[in-house]
Design a protein around this motif. Structure first.
Motif, PDB file in Angstrom:
ATOM      1  N   ILE A 297      -1.479  62.607 -39.976  1.00 29.80           N
ATOM      2  CA  ILE A 297      -1.178  61.276 -39.447  1.00 29.80           C
ATOM      3  C   ILE A 297      -0.001  60.746 -40.246  1.00 29.80           C
TER       4      ILE A 297
ATOM      5  N   VAL B 296      -2.713  62.070 -44.542  1.00 32.61           N
ATOM      6  CA  VAL B 296      -2.132  60.804 -44.099  1.00 32.61           C
ATOM      7  C   VAL B 296      -0.866  60.631 -44.931  1.00 32.61           C
TER       8      VAL B 296
ATOM      9  N   CYS C 156      -8.517  54.227 -47.072  1.00 33.95           N
ATOM     10  CA  CYS C 156      -9.280  55.422 -46.712  1.00 33.95           C
ATOM     11  C   CYS C 156     -10.593  55.489 -47.491  1.00 33.95           C
TER      12      CYS C 156
END
Length: 114
Positions: A94, A67, A26
């Motif tokens: 996610i 996430v 990320c």
């Protein structure tokens, strides 16, 4: 730049390493991340849990997206709380699952997180 809270099981070194890999990906993509064990520490018996709890809660408020690494049987209680709080706050989530063979097995993931 998206602000991302990276969640996942932290007690097992293998899972912690995977969460750190997700965080790195990320960041490499240009996003700002919050990684609970890096940025707030890990709870140890006898510690006051409130500073870690408050920091994690505040960073879910801060983030645009969570996430979450969900690759194990069930979901850790901390990750489940993070996902539930994020959902209540209207955050996007996610979930990452690499162990596709276990997806349809009984008790793989609780229905509330699924």
């Amino acid at each position: 730049m998206t602000k991302i809270y990276v969640a996942g099981k932290l007690w097992d070194n293998k899972d912690r390493k995977k969460v750190e890999e997700i965080d790195k990906l990320c960041r490499d993509l240009g996003h700002k991340t919050y990684l609970p064990h890096r940025d707030a520490g890990i709870y140890e018996e006898g510690m006051d849990p409130n500073p870690i709890f408050k920091k994690d809660r505040d960073m879910i408020d801060w983030c645009d997206l969570i996430v979450a690494y969900l690759d194990w049987q069930g979901v850790s209680s901390g990750t489940a709380w993070e996902l539930g709080y994020a959902h209540a706050k209207g955050k996007k989530v996610i979930g990452i699952v690499e162990d596709k063979e276990s997806l349809n097995k009984k008790f793989r993931i609780c229905v509330m997180c699924f």
